[in-house]
Enzyme design. Sequence first.
Site, PDB file in Angstrom:
ATOM      1  N   ALA A  61     -46.106 -46.126 -46.525  1.00  0.00           N
ATOM      2  CA  ALA A  61     -45.370 -47.467 -46.043  1.00  0.00           C
ATOM      3  C   ALA A  61     -46.211 -47.920 -44.757  1.00  0.00           C
ATOM      4  O   ALA A  61     -46.441 -46.951 -44.092  1.00  0.00           O
ATOM      5  CB  ALA A  61     -43.898 -47.327 -46.051  1.00  0.00           C
ATOM      6  N   GLY A  89     -45.385 -42.955 -48.799  1.00  0.00           N
ATOM      7  CA  GLY A  89     -45.454 -43.986 -50.213  1.00  0.00           C
ATOM      8  C   GLY A  89     -46.538 -44.218 -50.752  1.00  0.00           C
ATOM      9  O   GLY A  89     -46.607 -44.251 -51.939  1.00  0.00           O
ATOM     10  N   GLU A 125     -46.076 -41.192 -53.415  1.00  0.00           N
ATOM     11  CA  GLU A 125     -45.036 -41.703 -54.020  1.00  0.00           C
ATOM     12  C   GLU A 125     -45.465 -42.774 -55.091  1.00  0.00           C
ATOM     13  O   GLU A 125     -45.032 -42.768 -56.421  1.00  0.00           O
ATOM     14  CB  GLU A 125     -43.831 -42.472 -53.398  1.00  0.00           C
ATOM     15  N   GLU A 132     -43.133 -38.131 -43.851  1.00  0.00           N
ATOM     16  CA  GLU A 132     -42.103 -38.932 -43.121  1.00  0.00           C
ATOM     17  C   GLU A 132     -41.261 -38.338 -42.074  1.00  0.00           C
ATOM     18  O   GLU A 132     -40.630 -38.912 -41.180  1.00  0.00           O
ATOM     19  CB  GLU A 132     -41.045 -39.653 -44.353  1.00  0.00           C
TER      20      GLU A 132
HETATM   21  C1  LIG Z   1     -35.768 -49.683 -48.271  1.00  0.00           C
HETATM   22  C2  LIG Z   1     -37.039 -49.583 -48.747  1.00  0.00           C
HETATM   23  C3  LIG Z   1     -37.390 -48.108 -49.139  1.00  0.00           C
HETATM   24  C4  LIG Z   1     -38.827 -48.021 -48.473  1.00  0.00           C
HETATM   25  C5  LIG Z   1     -39.130 -46.517 -48.725  1.00  0.00           C
HETATM   26  C6  LIG Z   1     -40.305 -46.225 -48.058  1.00  0.00           C
HETATM   27  C7  LIG Z   1     -40.705 -44.946 -48.094  1.00  0.00           C
HETATM   28  C8  LIG Z   1     -42.110 -44.471 -47.741  1.00  0.00           C
HETATM   29  C9  LIG Z   1     -42.163 -44.255 -46.535  1.00  0.00           C
HETATM   30  C10 LIG Z   1     -43.745 -43.961 -45.880  1.00  0.00           C
HETATM   31  O1  LIG Z   1     -44.689 -43.997 -46.480  1.00  0.00           O
HETATM   32  S1  LIG Z   1     -43.575 -43.879 -44.137  1.00  0.00           S
HETATM   33  C11 LIG Z   1     -45.223 -43.448 -43.862  1.00  0.00           C
HETATM   34  C12 LIG Z   1     -45.702 -42.191 -44.092  1.00  0.00           C
HETATM   35  N1  LIG Z   1     -47.352 -41.800 -43.626  1.00  0.00           N
HETATM   36  C13 LIG Z   1     -47.671 -41.689 -42.636  1.00  0.00           C
HETATM   37  O2  LIG Z   1     -46.736 -41.333 -41.794  1.00  0.00           O
HETATM   38  C14 LIG Z   1     -49.158 -41.205 -42.384  1.00  0.00           C
HETATM   39  C15 LIG Z   1     -49.408 -41.871 -41.038  1.00  0.00           C
HETATM   40  N2  LIG Z   1     -50.793 -41.824 -40.744  1.00  0.00           N
HETATM   41  C16 LIG Z   1     -51.508 -40.882 -40.581  1.00  0.00           C
HETATM   42  O3  LIG Z   1     -51.120 -39.597 -40.817  1.00  0.00           O
HETATM   43  C17 LIG Z   1     -52.960 -40.892 -40.260  1.00  0.00           C
HETATM   44  O4  LIG Z   1     -53.075 -42.339 -39.577  1.00  0.00           O
HETATM   45  C18 LIG Z   1     -53.983 -40.671 -41.130  1.00  0.00           C
HETATM   46  C19 LIG Z   1     -53.675 -41.444 -42.487  1.00  0.00           C
HETATM   47  C20 LIG Z   1     -53.894 -39.407 -41.548  1.00  0.00           C
HETATM   48  C21 LIG Z   1     -55.321 -41.321 -40.774  1.00  0.00           C
HETATM   49  O5  LIG Z   1     -55.797 -40.777 -39.597  1.00  0.00           O
HETATM   50  P1  LIG Z   1     -57.009 -40.922 -38.738  1.00  0.00           P
HETATM   51  O6  LIG Z   1     -57.009 -40.212 -37.603  1.00  0.00           O
HETATM   52  O7  LIG Z   1     -58.040 -41.290 -39.742  1.00  0.00           O
HETATM   53  O8  LIG Z   1     -56.586 -42.455 -38.339  1.00  0.00           O
HETATM   54  P2  LIG Z   1     -55.427 -42.946 -37.351  1.00  0.00           P
HETATM   55  O9  LIG Z   1     -56.053 -43.425 -35.921  1.00  0.00           O
HETATM   56  O10 LIG Z   1     -54.158 -42.196 -37.554  1.00  0.00           O
HETATM   57  O11 LIG Z   1     -54.832 -44.421 -38.295  1.00  0.00           O
HETATM   58  C22 LIG Z   1     -55.996 -45.624 -38.139  1.00  0.00           C
HETATM   59  C23 LIG Z   1     -54.973 -46.745 -38.017  1.00  0.00           C
HETATM   60  O12 LIG Z   1     -54.097 -46.815 -38.945  1.00  0.00           O
HETATM   61  C24 LIG Z   1     -52.864 -46.943 -38.447  1.00  0.00           C
HETATM   62  N3  LIG Z   1     -51.929 -46.246 -39.349  1.00  0.00           N
HETATM   63  C25 LIG Z   1     -52.170 -45.143 -40.009  1.00  0.00           C
HETATM   64  N4  LIG Z   1     -51.016 -45.047 -40.799  1.00  0.00           N
HETATM   65  C26 LIG Z   1     -50.265 -46.371 -40.815  1.00  0.00           C
HETATM   66  C27 LIG Z   1     -49.036 -46.522 -41.557  1.00  0.00           C
HETATM   67  N5  LIG Z   1     -48.492 -45.745 -42.484  1.00  0.00           N
HETATM   68  N6  LIG Z   1     -48.416 -47.786 -41.355  1.00  0.00           N
HETATM   69  C28 LIG Z   1     -49.122 -48.425 -40.254  1.00  0.00           C
HETATM   70  N7  LIG Z   1     -50.325 -48.153 -39.828  1.00  0.00           N
HETATM   71  C29 LIG Z   1     -50.783 -47.068 -39.886  1.00  0.00           C
HETATM   72  C30 LIG Z   1     -52.804 -46.235 -37.054  1.00  0.00           C
HETATM   73  O13 LIG Z   1     -51.882 -46.633 -36.275  1.00  0.00           O
HETATM   74  C31 LIG Z   1     -54.181 -46.614 -36.557  1.00  0.00           C
HETATM   75  O14 LIG Z   1     -54.094 -47.831 -36.053  1.00  0.00           O
HETATM   76  P3  LIG Z   1     -54.131 -48.182 -34.645  1.00  0.00           P
HETATM   77  O15 LIG Z   1     -53.394 -47.529 -33.956  1.00  0.00           O
HETATM   78  O16 LIG Z   1     -55.805 -47.836 -34.328  1.00  0.00           O
HETATM   79  O17 LIG Z   1     -54.385 -49.730 -34.622  1.00  0.00           O
END
Ligand SMILES: CCCCCCC/C=C/C(=O)SCCNC(=O)CCNC(=O)[C@H](O)C(C)(C)COP(=O)(O)OP(=O)(O)OC[C@H]1O[C@@H](n2cnc3c(N)ncnc32)[C@H](O)[C@@H]1OP(=O)(O)O
Length: 720
Positions: free
Chosen positions: A60, A101, A104, A124
């Site tokens: 997400a 997500g 998921e 998460e």
């Molecule tokens: C009522 C409705 C119900 C809804 C239910 C929803 C349930 C689902 C929930 C979720 O999915 S929450 C998200 C879970 N995922 C994460 O926590 C993963 C987070 N990301 C990472 O761990 C890392 O980014 C990565 C994927 C392992 C990649 O690492 P890498 O070192 O290659 O790059 P980064 O510098 O970390 O990231 C690049 C860039 O992307 C942005 N970003 C990463 N993940 C997300 C995300 N999930 N959402 C928004 N943005 C994300 C990160 O901030 C970087 O951006 P900048 O900061 O450089 O601008």
Amino acid sequence: MANYTKRDEVAVIELNNPPVNALSFEVRSGLQNALKSAIDDQDVKCIVIHGKGKNFSAGADIKEFGAGTKQQKPWITDACRLADESSKPVVAAIAGTALGGGLEVALFCHYRIGTPSCRVGFPEVQIGILPGAGGTQRLPRLIGVNSSIDMITSGRHVMAEEAMKLGILDKIVTEDIIEEGVKFAKSVVGLDLAHRILKNRKIEAVSPKVFDDEISRVKKKYKGYIAPLFCLKAIQASVQLPYDASMEQELQLFQHLVGSNQAKAQQYAFFAERTSARWQLPTGANSQNASPLPVKTAGVIGAGTMGAGIALCLITSGIPTVLVEQDQKFLEKGIKTMEGDLRGSVALKKMTAEQAKKAMLILKPSVNFEDLHDVDLVIEAVYENLALKKEIFAKLDKICQPQTILCTNTSSLDIDMIAEATKRMDKVVGTHFFAPAYIMKLQENVYGKNTSAETVATVMALGRRIRKVPVLVGTCESFAANRMLHPYVTEALYLVEEGASPYEVDQVLEDFGMPMGMFRVSDLSGLDIGYKVRREAAKRQGIDLTLGTRFVNGERVCLLADVLVEKGRLGIKSGKGWYNYGSPGKKEAIPDPEVLDIIEEHCRKFGIKKQKISSQEILERMQLALINEGFRILEEGIVSKPEDIDVIWIYGFGWPKYMGGPMFYANEMKLKNVYRKICDFHQKYPFSIHWTPSKLLARLSETDLPISNWTSLINSNSKL
Ligand SMILES: CCCCCCC/C=C/C(=O)SCCNC(=O)CCNC(=O)[C@H](O)C(C)(C)COP(=O)(O)OP(=O)(O)OC[C@H]1O[C@@H](n2cnc3c(N)ncnc32)[C@H](O)[C@@H]1OP(=O)(O)O
């Protein structure tokens, strides 16, 4: 968005939201529409979902959870329900990461294939929430309850090989992921899909005791965090309730968490880490316009605790390293320490015995400085003595190649003075690691007035490569991290002089969420270290620091720690410090009446009246003292943004992520309250310079700006 194309009878849906294909509203809508098109299209026999670029999907879009905004529909579950209902097989083709997500979505598919380097997981918990799109319901049906508990409460990433063993992946493929996805999807057309739909699978019966035990484990392991406990509740619902009811339960638990203060703080911490990685120098050079030099080989000088730990970080990241120590015996001791730490990592399953062996093979121990002749970067990690460090840097300047970067692991000495010993001041930089260097994630990189952007880019990139969290700071007495620690430690000592026991102070800090109270940390580090530093500094500055000293230049001092040292109480290493440990090296900290007597005697000697101090006062005085120093560090431009300070405290000193970091904490308290309280303390304790309110804090407190906007005010008002 999601792109929809066809390859013969195969519909290919591409999640498209660079860089990590976060499942924003547009992506979810696109995915829902694409699935609908594929299902409605008579010519389509099977469907492949993959991610554009390097990742399947990082889940997400975390930004959508901010500021209490409700996720706009369709949710992930709405978008993917069509896959569940499809009579055409749907295959998730995973490269890079499928997290949260993203995983998921893959669990709604009938099959999952992945590349050998792909990773899956439910991270998460690390951002204070739970997998709220069926993850806590579908994973247990696929891999069982115990493995699901492990994955979901830890948030760890699972590599392809393990994902295959667990049953998350159906196949690991080595060729192009889209081609393989198409091939695989074609191969399963016509097979019975009933048992591939996870919501239809039976879930194993699990006794409630399993969950009781897990609650105890999780409470201990993730002390203070609420998300892991909510994850357990959601998984337990998967066992106890029918699918639809337990999905509803998962959603409710998710909604509760997503609006919590912990989630807000943890999500702030997630982005703070990334904001902090975007460094900049006062010259305007920054992470966007400067490139790192390649580091193929490295050198470390000093095989003591720090040097050995740093060398271990390098070799376990695949960087061949020369470890130089002038004395063969010390060198051997350092190697033994490294081997012991590696054995520990193997025992904890953090690496395999094979990987540990491979790491040691790229270590070259040496007693000869000349062996550093060809390395790309050297980290000096000898004890804190300016003359010695200058001598080493002068020597390195002659031995190493002209392009070699020279780093010092000093925690307090002036980088510029060390650089002056060389003819390459642009290539000298501080890389301050935290003890134990192999474990602690913070790498405080310190630039001097001549350090080049290329050098900074190189040590920032090196930090990430060796799995640290690098933060860039300017040079000043003790740099950012230890400088903030100073008023925190000082206040703890004052509190003890005024009536709180060290054990009360530690309890308050541990209840707040710090992994260890200040006095336990001091015992762990060794009280003699601070003692020596204080005495050397006093000698340099011509200050009298006999144990009778109460004021230095009008500033209150408390030398209680030095009283303990002079009584042979050095901390864990001597078996006694602020606590009693039974015998040297033992870790169990037992409050010691003898220490309370020493304090009593100290207070009697100086006529200090003791009083009852509340837990709230203990917490406020310790935290506001360090927060005020944090604002001064910002004000002086030692760090360029508040996120740097929060990352330093989270990764250097264990500030709980669910409290976001000291600057975030101040933001939550409202700066006008923080400022008012600091002014009150300043009035009450005029002999403590650390209570002089920061000018930046004073200005910010008038504005009510949120933390995300502080930097713009700092930049637009350089004259404070
Ligand atoms: C009522 C409705 C119900 C809804 C239910 C929803 C349930 C689902 C929930 C979720 O999915 S929450 C998200 C879970 N995922 C994460 O926590 C993963 C987070 N990301 C990472 O761990 C890392 O980014 C990565 C994927 C392992 C990649 O690492 P890498 O070192 O290659 O790059 P980064 O510098 O970390 O990231 C690049 C860039 O992307 C942005 N970003 C990463 N993940 C997300 C995300 N999930 N959402 C928004 N943005 C994300 C990160 O901030 C970087 O951006 P900048 O900061 O450089 O601008």
